[in-house]
Design an enzyme around this catalytic site. Structure first.
Site, PDB file in Angstrom:
ATOM      1  N   ARG A  11      -6.918 -11.171  30.993  1.00 28.67           N
ATOM      2  CA  ARG A  11      -7.969 -11.997  31.593  1.00 28.67           C
ATOM      3  C   ARG A  11      -9.351 -11.627  31.060  1.00 28.67           C
ATOM      4  O   ARG A  11     -10.094 -12.479  30.578  1.00 28.67           O
ATOM      5  CB  ARG A  11      -7.956 -11.849  33.120  1.00 28.67           C
ATOM      6  CG  ARG A  11      -6.758 -12.430  33.830  1.00 28.67           C
ATOM      7  CD  ARG A  11      -6.511 -13.882  33.530  1.00 28.67           C
ATOM      8  NE  ARG A  11      -7.671 -14.736  33.764  1.00 28.67           N
ATOM      9  CZ  ARG A  11      -7.838 -15.939  33.235  1.00 28.67           C
ATOM     10  NH1 ARG A  11      -6.940 -16.424  32.390  1.00 28.67           N
ATOM     11  NH2 ARG A  11      -8.907 -16.673  33.512  1.00 28.67           N
ATOM     12  N   ILE A  12      -9.724 -10.357  31.161  1.00 31.37           N
ATOM     13  CA  ILE A  12     -11.073  -9.971  30.747  1.00 31.37           C
ATOM     14  C   ILE A  12     -11.221 -10.047  29.231  1.00 31.37           C
ATOM     15  O   ILE A  12     -12.243 -10.520  28.722  1.00 31.37           O
ATOM     16  CB  ILE A  12     -11.436  -8.571  31.274  1.00 31.37           C
ATOM     17  CG1 ILE A  12     -11.499  -8.590  32.809  1.00 31.37           C
ATOM     18  CG2 ILE A  12     -12.776  -8.103  30.698  1.00 31.37           C
ATOM     19  CD1 ILE A  12     -12.510  -9.571  33.390  1.00 31.37           C
ATOM     20  N   ASP A  33      -3.303  -6.561  20.722  1.00 28.01           N
ATOM     21  CA  ASP A  33      -2.524  -6.798  21.928  1.00 28.01           C
ATOM     22  C   ASP A  33      -1.067  -6.895  21.512  1.00 28.01           C
ATOM     23  O   ASP A  33      -0.765  -7.216  20.358  1.00 28.01           O
ATOM     24  CB  ASP A  33      -2.971  -8.092  22.621  1.00 28.01           C
ATOM     25  CG  ASP A  33      -2.493  -8.173  24.058  1.00 28.01           C
ATOM     26  OD1 ASP A  33      -3.319  -7.990  24.969  1.00 28.01           O
ATOM     27  OD2 ASP A  33      -1.287  -8.415  24.282  1.00 28.01           O
ATOM     28  N   ARG A  77       0.510  -0.065  19.815  1.00 35.59           N
ATOM     29  CA  ARG A  77       0.509   0.563  21.139  1.00 35.59           C
ATOM     30  C   ARG A  77      -0.472   1.731  21.200  1.00 35.59           C
ATOM     31  O   ARG A  77      -1.056   2.008  22.248  1.00 35.59           O
ATOM     32  CB  ARG A  77       1.918   1.054  21.496  1.00 35.59           C
ATOM     33  CG  ARG A  77       2.901  -0.070  21.756  1.00 35.59           C
ATOM     34  CD  ARG A  77       4.257   0.453  22.189  1.00 35.59           C
ATOM     35  NE  ARG A  77       5.188  -0.642  22.433  1.00 35.59           N
ATOM     36  CZ  ARG A  77       5.293  -1.317  23.575  1.00 35.59           C
ATOM     37  NH1 ARG A  77       4.512  -0.980  24.598  1.00 35.59           N
ATOM     38  NH2 ARG A  77       6.160  -2.294  23.712  1.00 35.59           N
ATOM     39  N   SER A 148     -17.054  -1.871  37.490  1.00 39.59           N
ATOM     40  CA  SER A 148     -16.198  -2.980  37.910  1.00 39.59           C
ATOM     41  C   SER A 148     -17.025  -4.228  38.163  1.00 39.59           C
ATOM     42  O   SER A 148     -18.254  -4.172  38.270  1.00 39.59           O
ATOM     43  CB  SER A 148     -15.442  -2.608  39.190  1.00 39.59           C
ATOM     44  OG  SER A 148     -16.337  -2.593  40.295  1.00 39.59           O
ATOM     45  N   CYS A 149     -16.344  -5.358  38.301  1.00 41.73           N
ATOM     46  CA  CYS A 149     -17.052  -6.608  38.586  1.00 41.73           C
ATOM     47  C   CYS A 149     -17.750  -6.535  39.938  1.00 41.73           C
ATOM     48  O   CYS A 149     -18.877  -7.029  40.093  1.00 41.73           O
ATOM     49  CB  CYS A 149     -16.081  -7.787  38.542  1.00 41.73           C
ATOM     50  SG  CYS A 149     -14.640  -7.626  39.617  1.00 41.73           S
ATOM     51  N   THR A 150     -17.119  -5.881  40.912  1.00 41.32           N
ATOM     52  CA  THR A 150     -17.723  -5.775  42.243  1.00 41.32           C
ATOM     53  C   THR A 150     -18.937  -4.858  42.222  1.00 41.32           C
ATOM     54  O   THR A 150     -19.957  -5.147  42.864  1.00 41.32           O
ATOM     55  CB  THR A 150     -16.679  -5.288  43.261  1.00 41.32           C
ATOM     56  OG1 THR A 150     -15.559  -6.189  43.253  1.00 41.32           O
ATOM     57  CG2 THR A 150     -17.263  -5.227  44.660  1.00 41.32           C
ATOM     58  N   THR A 179      -6.088 -11.293  41.479  1.00 40.00           N
ATOM     59  CA  THR A 179      -6.110 -10.757  40.119  1.00 40.00           C
ATOM     60  C   THR A 179      -4.684 -10.554  39.609  1.00 40.00           C
ATOM     61  O   THR A 179      -3.715 -10.669  40.364  1.00 40.00           O
ATOM     62  CB  THR A 179      -6.867  -9.418  40.047  1.00 40.00           C
ATOM     63  OG1 THR A 179      -6.178  -8.448  40.847  1.00 40.00           O
ATOM     64  CG2 THR A 179      -8.299  -9.568  40.543  1.00 40.00           C
ATOM     65  N   ARG A 231      -8.255  -9.318  49.587  1.00 37.60           N
ATOM     66  CA  ARG A 231      -7.795 -10.179  48.506  1.00 37.60           C
ATOM     67  C   ARG A 231      -7.381 -11.514  49.124  1.00 37.60           C
ATOM     68  O   ARG A 231      -6.588 -11.546  50.062  1.00 37.60           O
ATOM     69  CB  ARG A 231      -6.614  -9.540  47.768  1.00 37.60           C
ATOM     70  CG  ARG A 231      -6.968  -8.254  47.012  1.00 37.60           C
ATOM     71  CD  ARG A 231      -7.964  -8.541  45.899  1.00 37.60           C
ATOM     72  NE  ARG A 231      -8.260  -7.363  45.122  1.00 37.60           N
ATOM     73  CZ  ARG A 231      -7.659  -7.048  43.975  1.00 37.60           C
ATOM     74  NH1 ARG A 231      -6.689  -7.822  43.495  1.00 37.60           N
ATOM     75  NH2 ARG A 231      -8.014  -5.964  43.309  1.00 37.60           N
TER      76      ARG A 231
END
Length: 331
Positions: A11-12, A33, A77, A148-150, A179, A231
């Protein structure tokens, strides 16, 4: 132009990539990835939350070609094997969620990158930086975290209020969108039993490290804040509820005026301000990390107040990852 590599295209990683397309001073030159290139292209092109990618996405000879620019794709990896120096990577966005210590993130340095920015709170004492709060204290550390986003939502708001009126103590609740760590239906979650319940069926109480992290990026509030999370079954956009006791008396109107002044001044581009009748989906795609909602807050008296601030926990955060990269690259 800062050349950037992305490790982890979840996602990010993908939203950082999308955000970077709006930045003429940032070029994504490599992505690592375990996804193959074809699926990587598909997941970039189509996004259930943010819509179709605005541009062309192809795979040519194993490389991801976006808007005509070729981007190296690898599936290593071990970050030590990534050979970032071969493509001139200066900064790695570490967005796998796996390499969150100095020791493990240093593998990117061994592979030729100059610096690493983690897209989550570190598991050790790696320094965290939040734009608008403590980014000016950066002293050239090669491995850092964007917190973090928060924390990116809470810290700017708390800093403005504390510097104007002083915060004696406070409680924070984040009502947080679903999430990728959550379950679509009830499933095993041995460390967090409630976290294993179906994300679309429940409001799930959870923990958050954001208030503690605020004390690290803004020591004036160290030990003065704690908090929790709920959540909720929405795909994106979260909201912080910050309830504080103030040292100096202030009306709610005065507090709103101070936050508005900061949003238009020293916190411009980071902290926003709205007096519209908004709901969560109105903030989908907003690049600010904290948008204060005047009409959602309340005060009991001139020393006790509840403040509410929205954030797109994907887009806003990802833009600040890029802002931090540019800030640290300019030194």
């Amino acid at each position: 132009m800062v050349k950037v590599g992305i490790n982890g295209f979840g996602r990010i990683g993908r939203v950082v990539f999308r955000a970077a397309q709006m930045r003429p001073d940032i070029e994504i030159v490599g992505i690592n990835d375990l996804l193959d290139a074809e699926y990587m292209a598909y997941s970039l092109k189509y996004d259930s939350t943010h819509g179709r990618f605005d541009g062309t996405v192809e795979v040519i000879k194993g490389a991801l070609v976006v808007n005509g620019k070729s981007i190296r794709v690898t599936s290593e990896r071990d970050p030590a094997n990534l050979k970032w120096d071969e493509i001139g990577v200066e900064v790695v966005v570490e967005s796998t969620g796996l390499f969150l210590t100095q020791e493990t993130a240093h593998k990117h340095i061994e592979a030729g990158a100059r610096r690493v920015v983690m897209t989550g709170p570190p598991k050790d004492d790696t320094p965290m930086f939040v734009m608008g709060v403590n980014h000016t204290t950066y002293k050239g550390q090669p491995i850092i975290s964007n917190a973090s986003c928060t924390t990116n939502c809470l810290a700017p708001l708390a800093k403005v209020v504390n510097e104007k009126y002083g915060i004696v103590e406070g409680l924070m609740t984040t009502v947080h969108a679903t999430t990728a760590t959550q379950k679509t239906v009830d499933g095993p979650s041995l460390k967090d039993w409630r976290g294993g319940r179906g994300a679309s069926q429940n409001i799930i109480p959870s923990s958050t490290g954001a208030p503690k992290a605020v004390g690290k990026v803004y020591p004036a509030l160290d030990g003065k804040l704690t908090g929790m999370a709920f959540r909720v079954p929405t795909p994106n956009v979260s909201v912080v509820d910050l309830t504080v006791r103030l040292e100096k008396p202030a009306t709610y109107k005065d507090i709103c005026a101070a936050i508005k002044a900061a949003a238009e001044g020293e916190m411009k581009g980071i902290l926003g301000y709205t007096d519209d009748e908004v709901v969560s989906s109105d903030f989908n795609g907003v690049a600010l990390t904290s948008v204060f909602d005047v009409k959602a807050g309340i005060s009991l008296n001139d020393h006790f107040v509840k403040l509410v601030s929205w954030y797109d926990n994907e887009t806003g955060y990802s833009h600040k990852v890029l802002d931090l990269i540019l800030h640290t690259s300019a030194r």
